[in-house]
Design a protein around this motif. Structure first.
Motif, PDB file in Angstrom:
ATOM      1  N   PRO A 416      38.056  33.186  33.995  1.00 58.91           N
ATOM      2  CA  PRO A 416      38.144  34.060  32.823  1.00 58.91           C
ATOM      3  C   PRO A 416      37.726  35.492  33.160  1.00 58.91           C
ATOM      4  O   PRO A 416      37.048  35.745  34.154  1.00 58.91           O
ATOM      5  CB  PRO A 416      37.134  33.416  31.857  1.00 58.91           C
ATOM      6  CG  PRO A 416      36.101  32.806  32.759  1.00 58.91           C
ATOM      7  CD  PRO A 416      36.833  32.338  33.989  1.00 58.91           C
ATOM      8  N   GLY A 417      38.152  36.429  32.313  1.00 59.21           N
ATOM      9  CA  GLY A 417      37.749  37.816  32.458  1.00 59.21           C
ATOM     10  C   GLY A 417      38.187  38.440  33.758  1.00 59.21           C
ATOM     11  O   GLY A 417      37.441  39.187  34.395  1.00 59.21           O
ATOM     12  N   MET A 418      39.416  38.191  34.156  1.00 58.04           N
ATOM     13  CA  MET A 418      39.888  38.641  35.467  1.00 58.04           C
ATOM     14  C   MET A 418      41.256  39.290  35.346  1.00 58.04           C
ATOM     15  O   MET A 418      42.106  38.855  34.563  1.00 58.04           O
ATOM     16  CB  MET A 418      39.973  37.446  36.417  1.00 58.04           C
ATOM     17  CG  MET A 418      40.444  37.778  37.817  1.00 58.04           C
ATOM     18  SD  MET A 418      40.552  36.274  38.829  1.00 58.04           S
ATOM     19  CE  MET A 418      40.942  36.976  40.432  1.00 58.04           C
ATOM     20  N   THR A 419      41.493  40.348  36.099  1.00 59.62           N
ATOM     21  CA  THR A 419      42.821  40.936  36.254  1.00 59.62           C
ATOM     22  C   THR A 419      43.216  40.767  37.714  1.00 59.62           C
ATOM     23  O   THR A 419      42.494  41.213  38.614  1.00 59.62           O
ATOM     24  CB  THR A 419      42.850  42.415  35.868  1.00 59.62           C
ATOM     25  OG1 THR A 419      42.558  42.544  34.469  1.00 59.62           O
ATOM     26  CG2 THR A 419      44.222  43.016  36.127  1.00 59.62           C
ATOM     27  N   TYR A 420      44.334  40.089  37.944  1.00 59.96           N
ATOM     28  CA  TYR A 420      44.765  39.748  39.302  1.00 59.96           C
ATOM     29  C   TYR A 420      46.059  40.474  39.632  1.00 59.96           C
ATOM     30  O   TYR A 420      47.000  40.514  38.837  1.00 59.96           O
ATOM     31  CB  TYR A 420      44.973  38.242  39.415  1.00 59.96           C
ATOM     32  CG  TYR A 420      45.310  37.762  40.803  1.00 59.96           C
ATOM     33  CD1 TYR A 420      44.332  37.648  41.778  1.00 59.96           C
ATOM     34  CD2 TYR A 420      46.621  37.414  41.133  1.00 59.96           C
ATOM     35  CE1 TYR A 420      44.627  37.200  43.053  1.00 59.96           C
ATOM     36  CE2 TYR A 420      46.933  36.961  42.410  1.00 59.96           C
ATOM     37  CZ  TYR A 420      45.939  36.858  43.371  1.00 59.96           C
ATOM     38  OH  TYR A 420      46.247  36.411  44.632  1.00 59.96           O
ATOM     39  N   GLY A 421      46.100  41.041  40.846  1.00 63.57           N
ATOM     40  CA  GLY A 421      47.307  41.729  41.284  1.00 63.57           C
ATOM     41  C   GLY A 421      47.387  43.142  40.740  1.00 63.57           C
ATOM     42  O   GLY A 421      46.656  43.526  39.823  1.00 63.57           O
ATOM     43  N   ALA A 422      48.276  43.926  41.330  1.00 66.25           N
ATOM     44  CA  ALA A 422      48.431  45.317  40.906  1.00 66.25           C
ATOM     45  C   ALA A 422      49.840  45.789  41.208  1.00 66.25           C
ATOM     46  O   ALA A 422      50.538  45.231  42.070  1.00 66.25           O
ATOM     47  CB  ALA A 422      47.410  46.204  41.624  1.00 66.25           C
ATOM     48  N   THR A 423      50.259  46.832  40.487  1.00 62.16           N
ATOM     49  CA  THR A 423      51.557  47.468  40.709  1.00 62.16           C
ATOM     50  C   THR A 423      51.332  48.926  41.086  1.00 62.16           C
ATOM     51  O   THR A 423      50.231  49.465  40.942  1.00 62.16           O
ATOM     52  CB  THR A 423      52.422  47.381  39.448  1.00 62.16           C
ATOM     53  OG1 THR A 423      51.744  48.033  38.350  1.00 62.16           O
ATOM     54  CG2 THR A 423      52.688  45.935  39.060  1.00 62.16           C
TER      55      THR A 423
END
Length: 479
Positions: A416-423
């Motif tokens: 939970p509470g996670m942002t995975y990856g990026a652009t």
């Protein structure tokens, strides 16, 4: 052992049992077919157990059909606003294909979002002002910003997500789970589908929740809004439950007689489905009757939850089905295909889905169900960072974009509470931790206790699986 079966092998075993002693042969046959007993016991999957301990027991999949624009919802790109109206750099696009709807545009002007973004929660997740209720769940959610797919048009893209192939005819995700894990509720199907009523947009087809080459008992059963959620389930006027029971017994006798001659496993499935429908005459009204829900529930999900067939009502129904141990609950909400007039249209779509999506996560959490229920939110692809059609100070559209988009997952073993990856700064390409559709489905199966490489079915001489010959579990997002 692998979850593996084939039609040819199944028939040979049935021939053996039919030629054996009647009592023990029939009992073994029933076990082989995964049929429930006369009292309606839950049915096991073909594997007889899990490959590893499961984090999730069930899935609620909120599919947003049409392709939500990630730049206007989740993936904050201030550079697009700074360069609004300027040409998309050719170095960013590279050799990537465009759809026929924008390939012939003389210009591809970048379109910044008209909506304000802000960070929320301890996790600091970025959210658009379009999603005020999502602010309350960001610390329960894992945002995957680096999704990508291969299909650039709706039908193959949705089919790819739901079946692992762009070509129609393969079993759907819910059908694979029903086949592999069976059902934990004898009175409701393992796989139930809810489609928001009266929504425009790209068409949805029953094959998206079909069984493909798997046994027909694994196909999704669609519930509709209104007084008759499942078509033809209720007894006709003048037919009592006792008379219906007698009819089913007579039909079952005829079907067993036919099976003895033809050895077609679909005949046994037909008997089981008739019996399930009979039990559903009681279980479906119980699940779909919201009269026992307190006012606080409707305050949480919104007033639309009182209207059968709306997305909010379907989210509430999904929670009630999860409480009843339905294995896979698939919601479809159309209307995210915004090639033009996006600012107005996406505001409406967000308004219809934001509160209920967040409420579902909160509701499951407060009932102790989120830990073993995997909730998924997302569409079939993303949208372009350039404007399709004319870009004005108040209006723009976005074309299909398979190269990067955002989905979120919550509960069921997800961090939970996670942002995975990026652009990249233009929101056009994945720059960090790419997640392919097959990776996504492999991870989902893993959370359900299944090794995606071992859940197979032999058909026409080849072993098939949901992830084809690809896919890796995304370990970084697992709790």
């Amino acid at each position: 052992m692998p979850f593996e079966s084939s039609q040819a092998t199944g028939v040979n075993r049935r021939v053996f049992f039919r030629r054996g002693a009647t009592g023990i042969g029939v009992a073994a046959l029933a076990q082989l077919l995964n049929q429930s007993d006369s009292a309606g016991a839950p049915t096991p999957g073909v594997g007889g157990g899990l490959h590893h301990p499961a984090k999730a027991k069930r899935v609620i999949y909120l599919f947003q059909s049409g392709g939500p624009a990630q730049q206007d919802l989740f993936d904050y790109k201030p550079m697009l606003n700074e360069m609004n109206g300027k040409e998309l750099p050719s170095s960013v696009r590279g050799e990537q294909r465009l759809t026929g709807m924008s390939a012939n545009q003389s210009s591809l002007p970048m379109a910044g979002s008209q909506f304000k973004f802000q960070q929320y929660g301890k996790s600091g997740a970025w959210l658009s002002e379009l999603l005020p209720h999502h602010r309350n769940i960001v610390d329960d959610v894992c945002f995957v910003r680096s999704m990508y797919t291969e299909a650039i048009n709706h039908d193959p893209a949705i089919t790819f997500f739901q079946t692992g192939s762009q070509i129609a005819g393969r079993p759907s995700l819910g059908a694979w789970l029903s086949y592999g894990l069976g059902s934990e509720n004898a009175d409701l199907p393992a796989f139930i589908v809810l489609v928001s009523a009266n929504q425009g947009g790209q068409p949805l087809y029953a094959r998206l929740w079909g069984n493909g080459f798997l046994d027909s008992r694994h196909q999704g059963v669609q519930f509709r809004g209104g007084t008759d959620p499942v078509l033809y389930l209720s007894n006709p006027a003048g037919v009592s439950p006792l008379r219906r029971r007698a009819q089913l017994d007579a039909i079952a006798q005829l079907n067993r007689h036919q099976f003895a001659k033809e050895l077609d496993p679909e005949i046994e499935s037909r008997i089981a489905q008739y019996e399930m429908a009979y039990r559903m005459q009681t279980s479906v009204p119980d699940a779909t009757d919201f009269s026992d829900e307190p006012e606080s529930t409707f305050d949480m999900y919104g007033e639309d939850a009182r209207k059968p067939g709306t997305f909010a009502s379907n989210c509430l129904l999904a929670r009630r089905l999860a409480e009843r141990d339905v294995r896979f609950i698939q919601l479809y909400h159309q209307g995210w295909d915004q090639h033009s007039n996006l600012p107005k249209q996406i505001r409406g779509q967000a308004s219809e889905t934001d509160q209920a999506s967040a409420a579902l996560v909160k509701d499951l959490k407060q009932r102790g169900l989120l830990d073993d229920t995997l909730v998924i939110w997302g569409g079939e692809f993303g949208r372009t960072s350039y404007s399709q059609g004319t870009l004005t100070a108040t209006n723009y559209g976005r074309d299909h974009h398979p190269r990067c988009f955002t989905m979120w997952m919550a509960g069921g073993g997800i961090k939970p509470g996670m942002t995975y990856g990026a652009t990249d700064e233009f929101g056009y390409n994945v720059t960090e931790n790419p997640v392919h559709v097959h990776d996504f489905n492999a991870t989902l199966l893993h959370l359900m206790g299944i090794d995606h490489e071992r859940l197979t079915f032999k058909y026409q001489g080849r072993r098939f699986r949901l992830t084809d010959v690809h896919g890796h579990v995304v370990d970084d997002i697992l709790a």
